[in-house]
Design a protein around this motif. Structure first.
Motif, mmCIF file in Angstrom:
data_model
loop_
_atom_site.group_PDB
_atom_site.id
_atom_site.type_symbol
_atom_site.label_atom_id
_atom_site.label_comp_id
_atom_site.label_asym_id
_atom_site.label_seq_id
_atom_site.Cartn_x
_atom_site.Cartn_y
_atom_site.Cartn_z
ATOM 1 N N GLU A 1 0.743 -1.222 -0.183
ATOM 2 C CA GLU A 1 0.018 -0.172 -0.135
ATOM 3 C C GLU A 1 0.758 1.180 -0.022
ATOM 4 O O GLU A 1 0.684 2.300 -0.636
ATOM 5 N N THR A 2 1.981 1.254 0.770
ATOM 6 C CA THR A 2 2.825 2.572 0.782
ATOM 7 C C THR A 2 3.643 2.436 -0.417
ATOM 8 O O THR A 2 3.775 3.648 -0.895
ATOM 9 N N LEU A 3 4.266 1.514 -0.881
ATOM 10 C CA LEU A 3 4.871 1.546 -2.149
ATOM 11 C C LEU A 3 4.360 2.057 -3.390
ATOM 12 O O LEU A 3 4.678 2.570 -4.074
ATOM 13 N N THR B 1 -6.024 10.019 11.295
ATOM 14 C CA THR B 1 -7.438 10.041 11.675
ATOM 15 C C THR B 1 -8.128 8.776 11.598
ATOM 16 O O THR B 1 -7.575 7.763 11.392
ATOM 17 N N ASP B 2 -9.393 8.538 12.377
ATOM 18 C CA ASP B 2 -9.944 7.268 12.362
ATOM 19 C C ASP B 2 -10.360 6.939 11.080
ATOM 20 O O ASP B 2 -10.258 5.534 11.063
ATOM 21 N N GLY B 3 -10.728 7.476 9.913
ATOM 22 C CA GLY B 3 -10.809 6.806 8.735
ATOM 23 C C GLY B 3 -9.842 6.540 7.943
ATOM 24 O O GLY B 3 -9.754 6.162 6.694
ATOM 25 N N GLY C 1 -3.866 3.985 7.671
ATOM 26 C CA GLY C 1 -2.803 4.011 8.590
ATOM 27 C C GLY C 1 -3.473 3.371 9.916
ATOM 28 O O GLY C 1 -2.794 2.588 10.479
ATOM 29 N N ARG C 2 -4.656 4.078 10.135
ATOM 30 C CA ARG C 2 -5.176 3.938 11.529
ATOM 31 C C ARG C 2 -6.087 2.207 11.346
ATOM 32 O O ARG C 2 -5.768 1.442 12.339
ATOM 33 N N SER C 3 -6.555 2.005 10.314
ATOM 34 C CA SER C 3 -6.975 0.711 9.915
ATOM 35 C C SER C 3 -5.905 -0.197 10.104
ATOM 36 O O SER C 3 -6.416 -1.332 10.636
ATOM 37 N N TYR C 4 -4.912 -0.212 9.412
ATOM 38 C CA TYR C 4 -3.889 -1.022 9.440
ATOM 39 C C TYR C 4 -3.236 -1.287 10.784
ATOM 40 O O TYR C 4 -3.072 -2.605 11.042
ATOM 41 N N GLU C 5 -3.141 -0.222 11.757
ATOM 42 C CA GLU C 5 -2.917 -0.359 13.035
ATOM 43 C C GLU C 5 -3.620 -1.310 13.765
ATOM 44 O O GLU C 5 -3.361 -2.074 14.699
ATOM 45 N N TRP D 1 -10.080 -1.530 6.421
ATOM 46 C CA TRP D 1 -8.822 -1.476 5.790
ATOM 47 C C TRP D 1 -9.139 -1.457 4.198
ATOM 48 O O TRP D 1 -8.630 -0.624 3.577
ATOM 49 N N GLU D 2 -9.910 -2.413 3.850
ATOM 50 C CA GLU D 2 -9.925 -2.712 2.625
ATOM 51 C C GLU D 2 -10.965 -1.475 1.727
ATOM 52 O O GLU D 2 -10.513 -1.179 0.777
ATOM 53 N N VAL D 3 -11.728 -1.276 2.772
ATOM 54 C CA VAL D 3 -12.738 0.114 2.038
ATOM 55 C C VAL D 3 -11.678 1.375 2.146
ATOM 56 O O VAL D 3 -11.884 2.156 1.012
ATOM 57 N N THR D 4 -10.950 1.415 2.945
ATOM 58 C CA THR D 4 -10.118 2.848 2.991
ATOM 59 C C THR D 4 -9.040 2.697 1.885
ATOM 60 O O THR D 4 -8.910 3.728 1.298
ATOM 61 N N ASP D 5 -8.599 1.403 1.748
ATOM 62 C CA ASP D 5 -7.469 1.195 0.440
ATOM 63 C C ASP D 5 -7.975 1.339 -0.709
ATOM 64 O O ASP D 5 -7.408 1.909 -1.793
ATOM 65 N N ALA D 6 -9.549 1.225 -0.891
ATOM 66 C CA ALA D 6 -10.103 1.368 -2.186
ATOM 67 C C ALA D 6 -10.261 2.829 -2.368
ATOM 68 O O ALA D 6 -9.869 3.227 -3.425
ATOM 69 N N GLN D 7 -10.367 3.477 -1.423
ATOM 70 C CA GLN D 7 -10.516 5.104 -1.662
ATOM 71 C C GLN D 7 -9.096 5.562 -2.034
ATOM 72 O O GLN D 7 -8.970 6.602 -2.666
#
Length: 482
Positions: A332-334, A415-417, A420-424, A388-394
């Motif tokens: 995701e970061t790469l 932030t909550d959304g 990075g927060r979902s991954y943590e 996390w999957e929803v956020t990554d899609a965004q």
């Protein structure tokens, strides 16, 4: 003459019998008898000792002596064998707790920490300019944890070979440790160079970061994963044997018990005595040892089986899921760092998250897992993964539309959304489940070790007592034939 012969006749015919003077045996007959007696004595003295023993063995006292020696030797041999087998199982369980499991845990933490450090370095580079203290601290803590875990994982869990050199498995572990020890400092140096150039606004910083990430993905993480797999095998291999009862010890004890019962029946027929106190005491001692081993052995096997099905197996799956979590975060970061090959990185993220979801579903369906990992812990992993999957899609949508600013904020934001927060949250939920599975595994192994405890020494003492009791019980019966 008549008057002289009358007294003599009276003497010779006293009591109505005629008494004749005694006659000696013929000299030749006596000589032959003496010679035959001497020859028989010489043959008896010159007879082979084995023939004498063979003749004695078929007698009643000879049979009792043989029974006494055989039963006594069988008791002592069985006791030594049982003690050796059970002590070895106890030492294996103790070594698993003291050495093998901590080494596997250190290897797992090493891999996860290296992945966290790589993902944190990428996120810090994405943020641009001076990274946030949180990202900097996360990277530094992950690298420090990896360094300490590397030291712990460098221990050996096996014995050296006959010539003092490590075996093939330990040699492969040493090679991976050498790779990690030499490449991690190089990686951290490349990251510092990339960070410096990034602060100065020089585009060459991305090249250094790409080189560092390639080293992490191609050399460091594969070596750490191989290290973890070998450390896990050091736990799995002994468990395969420890989950099987010591059938050899059971068979030996039962054979001795049957022999003692048959000896008791033989003595009852021969001596017309119903019981022999020594043999009866030996029977009770061997029977008590058999029941003791039956109880402690089966309880130890049950505890070891629970440790494998309810501890080691879920622990292995959860660890693999956490490794996939780090791989998904790196992909995701790469994607933001390289801004190219989006299709390959997107597939890598999708494959990793799909495997994590399948692993969690498998654990939820396994009834044995519920003893160590609760359904609430698994639900926390699933819900965090879905978010996390929803956020990554965004994030992917922003990258495809060229809005890298919003994609960067959503990826590395706090932030909550944010992604990075979902991954943590996913990583924290998996860490919590791993801790529970590990605690359950250690508790079951400790239980198996405590239950087995002094069984080996106890059975050895009982078999030695049985051997002495048989000797004491049979010696008086043997003396009766003198």
């Amino acid at each position: 003459m008549t008057g002289d012969a009358s007294p003599m006749r009276t003497v010779l015919t006293r009591a109505g019998r005629t008494i004749r003077p005694g006659q000696s045996s013929p000299p030749m007959r006596q000589v032959l008898a003496d010679r035959r007696e001497l020859m028989a004595s010489a043959r008896e003295r010159a007879q082979s000792p084995f023939a004498t023993l063979r003749h004695y063995a078929v007698t009643s006292p000879g049979k009792l002596v043989i029974i006494m020696l055989v039963i006594g030797a069988a008791c002592v041999t069985t006791g030594l064998y049982a003690s050796s087998v059970l002590e070895k199982r106890t030492q294996t369980l103790q070594q698993m707790i003291d050495r093998a499991e901590p080494l596997a845990e250190a290897a797992q933490v090493l891999y996860s920490s290296l992945s966290i450090a790589d993902a944190s370095a990428n996120a810090a580079f994405i943020s641009g300019g001076l990274e946030t203290p949180a990202l900097r601290s996360r990277y530094a803590n992950a690298l420090a944890t990896a360094s300490s875990s590397l030291i712990l994982a460098a221990g050996t869990s096996g014995q050296p070979g006959p010539d003092g050199t490590p075996d093939q498995s330990e040699q492969a572990v040493a090679d991976d440790l050498r790779t990690l020890a030499t490449t991690i400092p190089v990686y951290s140096g490349l990251i510092e160079t990339a960070r410096t150039n990034n602060r100065l606004g020089k585009p060459v910083g991305s090249a250094y970061l790409g080189q560092a990430s390639s080293m992490m993905q191609d050399q460091i993480l594969p070596a750490a994963q191989r290290l973890y797999e070998r450390r896990s095998l050091a736990i799995a291999d002994p468990q395969q044997s420890l989950t099987r009862p010591p059938w050899g010890v059971y068979a030996a004890l039962l054979a001795v018990l049957v022999a003692l019962i048959l000896t008791s029946r033989y003595l009852a027929r021969r001596t017309r005595r119903r019981f022999n106190i020594g043999v009866a005491a030996a029977i009770f001692a061997i029977a008590g040892g058999t029941l003791w081993l039956l109880a402690s052995g089966l309880m130890s096997v049950a505890a070891t089986t629970d440790a494998r099905t309810g501890g080691a197996d879920p622990l292995r799956v959860l660890t693999a899921a956490r490794i996939l979590t780090q791989q998904a975060r790196s992909a995701e970061t790469l994607a933001l760092v390289r801004r190219g090959d989006q299709g390959g990185l997107e597939r890598s993220f999708a494959d990793s998250t799909a495997q994590i979801s399948a692993m969690v579903t498998k654990l939820r369906e396994n009834k044995d897992t519920s003893r160590s990992v609760s359904s609430e812990q698994l639900d926390a992993v699933s819900s965090s993964l879905e978010q996390w999957e929803v956020t990554d899609a965004q994030v992917r949508g922003y990258i495809q539309s060229g809005d890298f600013g919003r994609a960067r904020v959503l990826t590395v934001g706090d932030t909550d959304g944010s992604s990075g927060r979902s991954y943590e949250q996913v990583d924290a939920a998996l860490t919590n489940a791993i801790t529970s599975a590990r605690d359950s595994f250690r508790d079951d192994i400790n239980t198996a070790q405590r239950v087995l405890g002094f069984t080996g020494t106890g059975i050895l003492m009982l078999t030695l007592f049985a051997a002495v009791a048989v000797v004491i019980g049979l010696i008086p019966r043997i003396r009766e034939y003198r």
